[in-house]
Scaffold this motif. Structure first.
Motif: not given
Length: 137
Positions: A30-41
């Motif tokens: 969850v940490l990796a996915a949420a952080t990735s989506v946040y920065f990719l967006a």
């Protein structure tokens, strides 16, 4: 309201073995996915840095008592709050709201990956992932 300590011992109600490991790995995911989506967006790194540890302010509710502290901590450390914020932000087209939701989800995942689980009212150190702190086994 009864503020008597909960008689459940810190080892009761705690995940152990492979289940505990899976819950911690789930938090890491969850940490990796949420952080990735946040920065990719295109999320702002400063907003991420400022908001990431804000859920830990819920510790202040322990000044009232353990039951209120646990309820406040759990309210901002489950995935329910970020899902609700994300849904509201997305449907109302309020970009900062769903970005904050991703940060709060990342924080909850971070805590879980480190073994900090949801709190029982019996004690701050009594979590669903086992005892934490100096008295942890």
């Amino acid at each position: 309201m009864n503020d008597a300590p909960n008689p459940i011992s810190p080892s009761e109600g705690a995940a152990t073995g492979g289940v505990r490991l899976m819950l911690r790995l789930e938090g890491l995911a969850v940490l990796a996915a949420a952080t990735s989506v946040y920065f990719l967006a295109g999320g702002n790194p400063w907003l991420f840095a400022i908001v990431f540890f804000m859920p830990d302010l819920s510790f202040l509710a322990y000044v009232i008592n353990a039951r209120v502290g646990a309820a406040a901590y759990n309210a901002v450390h489950t995935y329910i709050l970020p899902l609700a914020l994300a849904g509201a932000g997305w449907s109302l087209e309020i970009e900062p709201l769903w970005q904050i939701a991703l940060i709060v989800a990342a924080h909850a995942g971070f805590d879980r990956s480190l073994g900090y689980g949801l709190k029982y009212a019996s004690a701050f150190s009594h979590t669903h992932l086992g005892a934490i702190g100096r008295k942890a086994e």
